[in-house]
Scaffold this active site. Structure first.
Site, PDB file in Angstrom:
ATOM      1  N   ASN A 268     -10.631 -20.779  17.477  1.00 25.20           N
ATOM      2  CA  ASN A 268     -11.210 -19.456  17.250  1.00 25.20           C
ATOM      3  C   ASN A 268     -12.686 -19.499  17.665  1.00 25.20           C
ATOM      4  O   ASN A 268     -13.175 -20.502  18.183  1.00 25.20           O
ATOM      5  CB  ASN A 268     -11.056 -19.077  15.767  1.00 25.20           C
ATOM      6  CG  ASN A 268     -10.931 -17.568  15.582  1.00 25.20           C
ATOM      7  OD1 ASN A 268     -11.714 -16.805  16.139  1.00 25.20           O
ATOM      8  ND2 ASN A 268      -9.959 -17.147  14.795  1.00 25.20           N
TER       9      ASN A 268
ATOM     10  N   LEU B 156     -11.216  -7.306  11.989  1.00 21.17           N
ATOM     11  CA  LEU B 156      -9.752  -7.268  11.955  1.00 21.17           C
ATOM     12  C   LEU B 156      -9.158  -5.852  11.835  1.00 21.17           C
ATOM     13  O   LEU B 156      -8.288  -5.606  10.994  1.00 21.17           O
ATOM     14  CB  LEU B 156      -9.214  -8.138  10.794  1.00 21.17           C
ATOM     15  CG  LEU B 156      -9.498  -9.636  10.868  1.00 21.17           C
ATOM     16  CD1 LEU B 156      -9.070 -10.329   9.565  1.00 21.17           C
ATOM     17  CD2 LEU B 156      -8.782 -10.288  12.053  1.00 21.17           C
TER      18      LEU B 156
ATOM     19  N   ASN C   5      -3.745 -16.723  12.048  1.00 22.42           N
ATOM     20  CA  ASN C   5      -5.200 -16.658  12.167  1.00 22.42           C
ATOM     21  C   ASN C   5      -5.789 -17.133  10.841  1.00 22.42           C
ATOM     22  O   ASN C   5      -5.959 -16.362   9.903  1.00 22.42           O
ATOM     23  CB  ASN C   5      -5.628 -15.221  12.494  1.00 22.42           C
ATOM     24  CG  ASN C   5      -7.133 -15.092  12.628  1.00 22.42           C
ATOM     25  OD1 ASN C   5      -7.873 -16.060  12.408  1.00 22.42           O
ATOM     26  ND2 ASN C   5      -7.592 -13.910  12.974  1.00 22.42           N
TER      27      ASN C   5
ATOM     28  N   CYS D 158     -10.567 -16.637  11.342  1.00 25.64           N
ATOM     29  CA  CYS D 158     -11.450 -15.511  11.638  1.00 25.64           C
ATOM     30  C   CYS D 158     -12.795 -15.743  10.942  1.00 25.64           C
ATOM     31  O   CYS D 158     -12.834 -15.894   9.723  1.00 25.64           O
ATOM     32  CB  CYS D 158     -10.836 -14.209  11.159  1.00 25.64           C
ATOM     33  SG  CYS D 158     -12.008 -12.845  11.222  1.00 25.64           S
TER      34      CYS D 158
END
Lengths: 272, 306
Positions: free
Chosen positions: B193, B75, B128, B131
């Site tokens: 994801n 990230l 998100n 992740c």
């Protein structure tokens, strides 16, 4: 534009075949790799130092399945790479990116410091092609002028202009002064440049002034090497995928950033 | 008949085409947004942005497995305050929806970043919560029903633009999490994801990614994610955005037949470069014509009728 081939991006882990010390900070590392040995001057590889880092490196030479990269120790990854021994494993992906064009006849190559690496590879490839070549290399001091003895042999019928900032070898001064001096007298079909970005920016401005096409090899932080992650973006281009070689037309589109700013690891624009 | 048969709608967002840029791909700068906008992208999802800037992980951050990738970028992002400029600039030059992907290390961080992103001009946010490689964010929320509910609810209560939730495939039953997300107020779901994965180099005997674990994307995961979309369409009524290994128009059609109103492209940009958006759009258009569909919205979920 460079094509992406899956097999190039699969990592190959191979032992280091040979290590040559170029000067106090710089070594040339050679390994066997079929895919990379097909690389063209200007292309780069991603080199993995297991459990340390993976870094982009310009290819310095390739022949008969053997590939060499020249590494200057500037940070933790390059320091640990340069302290590796023959026989230790490294991982390799690539070759990636585009390459220098080789169509022009009267060529000027200008490289600063370790930026000479891809130009040396280019020189080796084009020197036998009945071209007229002027090779300008520059560094702070004499022992930082890389590959000098080979360059002298390669360029025995060509022109070499060396510049050192301390005057220990060749002209005393900065490399772009040598460029301006020669452009006042001679016209070239193309200039190839690689080196610190501020130097390349000056080369670009000079080339624009004298209306000579330029191809410059850019450097940015890289992660994926294949145009996905965005770490190496400059303007609308990705250095890894759309470059690393950019021509005058492309450089004009990124002139606000070229020589002035880059992205850091956080993706934040910072001054160069 | 509509003049643009590719037009689609996601939770009030108007998309000129159903192909979107997935989060995480090259989306630091506006210049690049403009480049892919020219390729016919229907909407752009930015890199995941957090409250503070983050350096991400050391390399290697990506490893190729067959024709997919495992990535653990970690990230990297400049933080919402610094990213504000790009959002504002993007809104001035883009005429397609800009969706800011948001992550946080706490529920409050999700809320703060989402609010700021919308204030700076984002048309929507994509949370998100999935992740797979950074600790204390993403999966830790996306795999925890209670935290997932609270995070979405908190953001929903505080922003007036659509909230899209990007689901994790790394759960036993994705429909349970989708139901929770919708109950909490999610306006649309992105499915999904990447899949939690790793790779080991047998010569050095070491894991390749610096973070050891990462998320698997690309063509090899397509059938798995397609199944997720198919299941989700049966379960929820909000629009679904399909994301997982789509590389050509056939894949895109498959996802839409399964129930996706739009699709996101990421990995395929490495495989086929930025022209992939245009190629997919052209392919969808000819398929619609050949099959005599009036527009792309007619085929969404069609394969549910068996």
């Amino acid at each position: 534009m460079s094509a992406y081939l899956r097999k190039y991006n699969i990592m190959r882990t191979i032992p280091i075949l040979n290590i040559k010390t170029e000067n106090q900070t710089t070594k040339t590392i050679t390994f066997n790799d079929k895919l990379c040995s097909r690389a063209k001057p200007g292309q780069f590889i991603m080199l993995w130092i297991p459990r340390v880092d993976e870094i982009p490196l310009s290819i310095m030479n390739s022949q008969k399945g053997e590939v060499s990269v020249t590494v200057k120790a500037v940070g933790s990854a390059t320091n640990s790479l340069n302290s590796m021994k023959k026989g230790q494993n490294i991982g390799v992906r690539g070759p990636f990116g585009n390459w220098f064009s080789t169509r022009s006849n009267k060529c000027l190559l200008i490289g600063g410091g370790v930026g000479i690496v891809p130009l040396y590879f280019l020189l080796k490839k084009i020197v036998g092609d009945d071209k007229q070549i002027t090779f300008i290399n520059g560094a702070k001091t004499e022992n930082e002028l890389l590959f000098m003895s080979s360059i002298k042999i390669l360029c025995k019928n060509q022109t070499i202009l060396s510049t050192t900032e301390d005057g220990s070898y060749g002209y005393k001064g900065i490399i772009t002064e040598s460029l301006t001096k020669i452009l006042r007298q001679e016209k070239f079909d193309i200039i190839y440049a690689c080196g610190p970005e501020s130097m390349m920016r000056n080369v670009f401005d000079i080339a624009e002034l004298y209306k000579i096409p330029l191809e410059a090899s850019l450097e940015r932080l890289m992660r994926c090497g294949i145009g996905l992650c965005g770490s190496c973006v400059i303007g609308q281009y990705r250095v890894c995928r759309d470059g690393p070689i950019f021509n005058s037309k492309q450089l004009r589109k990124i002139q606000d950033e070229f020589g002035f700013s880059r992205l850091d690891f956080n993706g934040k624009k910072i001054p160069i | 008949m509509k003049s643009n048969s590719l037009e689609t709608h996601i939770a009030g967002l108007h998309l000129n085409s159903p192909t979107m840029l997935a989060s995480g791909i090259m989306s630091y700068s506006v210049d690049f947004f403009q480049r892919i906008a020219k390729e016919g992208v229907g909407g752009i999802v930015t890199k995941s942005i957090g409250l503070e800037s983050r350096k991400g992980f050391e390399n290697p951050t990506i490893v190729q497995i067959n024709n997919g990738f495992i990535n653990a970028m970690g990230l990297p992002n400049p933080g919402i305050a610094s990213y504000a400029n790009e959002i504002k600039k993007a809104k001035n030059v883009l005429n397609i929806p800009l969706i800011v992907s948001v992550y946080g290390f706490s529920i409050e961080e999700y809320e703060t970043v989402a609010k700021k992103a919308i204030n700076y001009g984002a048309d929507a946010v994509e949370l998100n919560v999935s992740c797979p490689h950074v600790k204390d964010t993403g999966l830790e929320i996306g795999q925890n029903p209670e935290k997932l509910f609270r995070a979405i609810k908190k953001v929903k209560n505080n922003v007036k633009k659509p909230v899209i939730v990007k689901l994790s495939p790394n759960v036993t039953n994705i429909t349970e999490f989708a139901t929770i997300a919708v109950e909490a107020g999610a306006d649309a779901l992105t499915a999904t994801n990447t899949i939690h994965a790793m790779a080991i180099d047998i010569e050095s005997t070491k894991p390749i990614l610096s973070n050891i674990f990462g998320g698997f994307s690309g063509p090899p995961i397509k059938p798995i994610i397609l199944r997720c979309v198919y299941e989700l369409f049966k379960t929820v009524t909000v629009p679904i955005i399909g994301s997982g290994g789509i590389t050509n128009w056939r894949d895109a059609i498959e996802f839409m037949l399964a129930g996706a109103s739009a699709i996101q492209i990421g990995t395929a940009i490495a495989l086929q470069n930025t022209k992939v958006f245009n190629d997919i759009n052209k392919g969808i258009k000819s398929y619609l014509k050949k099959k005599r569909f009036k527009n792309v919205e007619q085929i969404v979920g069609l394969s549910q009728k068996i």
